[in-house]
Design a protein around this motif. Structure first.
Motif, PDB file in Angstrom:
ATOM      1  N   LYS A 137      26.560  54.328 100.297  1.00  0.00           N
ATOM      2  CA  LYS A 137      27.263  54.427 101.581  1.00  0.00           C
ATOM      3  C   LYS A 137      26.839  53.195 102.385  1.00  0.00           C
ATOM      4  CE  LYS A 137      29.797  56.765 104.529  1.00  0.00           C
ATOM      5  NZ  LYS A 137      31.258  56.860 104.378  1.00  0.00           N
ATOM      6  N   ALA A 138      27.093  52.027 101.750  1.00  0.00           N
ATOM      7  CA  ALA A 138      26.560  50.766 102.293  1.00  0.00           C
ATOM      8  C   ALA A 138      27.249  50.325 103.579  1.00  0.00           C
ATOM      9  CB  ALA A 138      26.678  49.662 101.235  1.00  0.00           C
ATOM     10  N   ASN A 139      28.359  51.001 103.939  1.00  0.00           N
ATOM     11  CA  ASN A 139      28.987  50.648 105.209  1.00  0.00           C
ATOM     12  C   ASN A 139      28.257  51.278 106.395  1.00  0.00           C
ATOM     13  OD1 ASN A 139      29.761  53.145 104.282  1.00  0.00           O
ATOM     14  ND2 ASN A 139      31.826  53.072 105.105  1.00  0.00           N
ATOM     15  N   VAL A 140      27.275  52.160 106.117  1.00  0.00           N
ATOM     16  CA  VAL A 140      26.573  52.847 107.210  1.00  0.00           C
ATOM     17  C   VAL A 140      25.044  52.792 107.044  1.00  0.00           C
ATOM     18  CG1 VAL A 140      26.256  55.049 108.387  1.00  0.00           C
ATOM     19  CG2 VAL A 140      28.500  54.487 107.452  1.00  0.00           C
ATOM     20  N   SER A 183      21.371  52.347 101.604  1.00  0.00           N
ATOM     21  CA  SER A 183      22.496  52.012 100.717  1.00  0.00           C
ATOM     22  C   SER A 183      22.725  50.504 100.647  1.00  0.00           C
ATOM     23  CB  SER A 183      23.776  52.691 101.207  1.00  0.00           C
ATOM     24  OG  SER A 183      23.819  54.029 100.785  1.00  0.00           O
ATOM     25  N   LYS A 184      22.505  49.819 101.775  1.00  0.00           N
ATOM     26  CA  LYS A 184      22.673  48.351 101.742  1.00  0.00           C
ATOM     27  C   LYS A 184      21.652  47.752 100.780  1.00  0.00           C
ATOM     28  CE  LYS A 184      24.599  48.031 106.335  1.00  0.00           C
ATOM     29  NZ  LYS A 184      24.224  48.244 107.710  1.00  0.00           N
ATOM     30  N   ARG A 222      22.654  48.500  97.188  1.00  0.00           N
ATOM     31  CA  ARG A 222      23.724  47.619  96.702  1.00  0.00           C
ATOM     32  C   ARG A 222      23.173  46.235  96.362  1.00  0.00           C
ATOM     33  NH1 ARG A 222      29.956  47.477  98.740  1.00  0.00           N
ATOM     34  NH2 ARG A 222      29.757  49.717  98.509  1.00  0.00           N
ATOM     35  N   HIS A 226      30.966  48.498  92.910  1.00  0.00           N
ATOM     36  CA  HIS A 226      30.338  49.320  93.947  1.00  0.00           C
ATOM     37  C   HIS A 226      31.412  50.217  94.553  1.00  0.00           C
ATOM     38  CE1 HIS A 226      26.659  46.952  93.832  1.00  0.00           C
ATOM     39  NE2 HIS A 226      27.407  45.871  93.841  1.00  0.00           N
ATOM     40  N   LEU A 275      32.009  53.469  97.537  1.00  0.00           N
ATOM     41  CA  LEU A 275      31.431  54.333  98.570  1.00  0.00           C
ATOM     42  C   LEU A 275      31.490  55.790  98.107  1.00  0.00           C
ATOM     43  CD1 LEU A 275      32.958  52.647 101.756  1.00  0.00           C
ATOM     44  CD2 LEU A 275      30.612  52.446 100.894  1.00  0.00           C
ATOM     45  N   ASN A 314      34.649  57.873  98.672  1.00  0.00           N
ATOM     46  CA  ASN A 314      35.739  57.495  97.765  1.00  0.00           C
ATOM     47  C   ASN A 314      35.469  58.039  96.352  1.00  0.00           C
ATOM     48  OD1 ASN A 314      37.994  56.267  96.708  1.00  0.00           O
ATOM     49  ND2 ASN A 314      37.003  54.281  96.431  1.00  0.00           N
TER      50      ASN A 314
END
Ligand code: NAD
Length: 361
Positions: free
Chosen positions: A193-196, A200-201, A204, A221, A223, A226
């Motif tokens: 969940k690298a957008n949050v 997760s960042k 990735r 990668h 999310l 998804n």
């Protein structure tokens, strides 16, 4: 090959399906001239009855002195979870073993046998090109292992769960994921969940770095939200899914629905030394225990995973997988996977059919 295997049958259907797996292993032992030494140890409610605790020291000692652990299942009837005997049984037994042996990687394959397409809950057109997904979940980090607390702030209750991942934890599981993908269709989807989330960042970044060691594997990668949709809408898209602890818990249970019965789902947990514990994904199924109707496939395929992952016996493992598939495609069905037009057979009968095929394959 000479190997010592700790046998932890546990509760409910555990002992019945374990007997099935041991019959299959003994058949393999004879056919390939191996020597498997089975050492039984108590766990779960069975251990509580005899020794007053769910994970006795003696059991841990037997496991420590073995080359692998074959685990059945633990836990009592859902309606008796609060009783002395069953309270925290699964947590103490399973988390205890995971923590003791530092199992950081959990493997859960979800495969749909073409002969069983009718029991998959998805429409035929979604599974037409076959489903064979391996979910690899990090097992010792993330929010399940961070600090948990509930406090009162300004007279209101507040709860905190901390998610943490270190570079080493991620890189260790990433190597395991790429190595597994290398031996399959060479496609790895890393889920985060690298957008949050910062964890997760980092996940990735490290997975991308580790990927440079495995150029033959295709990395994507995705999310987690998804992925949860895609695994239902387009399950054939996936080969290996690699993810962190909590996402893996949810995604692997979602994937577990695809084959149609928990009785078909094996699993493996490994530590960084390659020591492993192998067990069905389902529980003790107390509702069908003692009736000789449980599906032994998950336990038998867990034993097959043990032969391959822990002992490097790929041919023996494949023979077991092929024998299971043949029994099913020839119409052999325990009640959980039975069709209306076919009579179901018992745990023992199903096992005997597998054993006969292994003897003659
Ligand atoms: P469960 O997984 O035991 O059973 C869910 C359903 O699947 C039941 O209808 C059961 O009959 C069926 N099922 C499971 N394995 C099957 C098999 N091999 N063949 C045919 N049908 C099978 O889950 P539950 O009923 O919610 O839990 C029962 C106990 O198991 C609880 O005490 C729970 O804590 C424990 N549990 C243990 C583990 C484990 O040991 N790893 C995992 C999950 C649940």
């Amino acid at each position: 090959m000479k190997k010592k295997i700790a046998i932890l049958s546990g509760d409910g259907i555990g002992p019945e399906v374990m007997q099935a797996a041991l019959k299959v292993l003994s058949t393999i032992e004879k056919r390939f001239n191996h020597e498997f030494q089975f050492e039984e140890a108590l766990v779960g409610g069975a251990a509580y009855d005899k020794q007053g605790e769910h994970l006795p020291k003696k059991t841990l000692e037997i496991c420590e002195n073995s080359d692998a652990i074959l685990f059945g299942s633990v836990g009592g009837p859902v309606s008796e979870q609060g009783s002395e005997k069953w309270k925290n049984c699964e947590k103490i037994s399973l988390l205890g073993l995971r923590k003791h042996f530092l199992f950081n990687a959990n493997f859960r394959p979800a495969k749909i046998y073409s002969a069983l397409a009718d029991i998959c809950p998805l429409k035929n057109k979604l599974i037409a090109s076959g489903i064979d997904v391996l979910v690899i979940r990090e097992l010792l980090g993330g929010i399940y292992f961070g600090e948990h607390k509930t406090e009162i702030v300004n007279q209101k209750r507040k709860a905190i769960d901390v998610a943490e991942y270190t570079e080493d934890q991620i890189s260790s599981i990433a190597h395991i994921g790429f190595q597994a993908a290398k031996q399959r269709k060479q496609k790895l989807v890393s889920v985060d969940k690298a957008n949050v989330l910062d964890t997760s960042k980092l996940w990735r970044t490290i997975v991308t770095e580790v990927h440079s060691n495995y150029p033959e594997v295709m990395l994507e990668h995705m999310l987690v939200d998804n992925c949860a949709m895609q695994i239902i809408q387009n399950p054939s898209y996936f080969d290996v899914i690699l993810t962190e602890n909590m996402f893996g818990d949810i995604i692997s249970d979602t994937a577990a629905v695809l084959p149609g019965s928990l009785g078909l789902m094996p699993s493996a947990s490994l530590n960084s030394n390659g020591f492993g514990m192998y067990e069905p994904s389902g529980g003790s199924a107390q509702d069908i225990a003692g009736k000789n109707i449980a599906n032994p496939t998950a336990q038998i395929l867990s034993a097959a995973m043990m032969l391959k992952f822990s002992f490097g016996l790929s041919e023996e493992s494949k023979i077991i997988e092929d024998a299971v598939e043949k029994v099913i495609s020839d119409g052999g069905r325990t009640i959980d996977i039975a069709r209306e037009d076919l009579n179901s057979i018992s745990t023992l009968q199903f096992t005997e059919r597998i054993v006969n095929i292994i003897k003659h394959l």
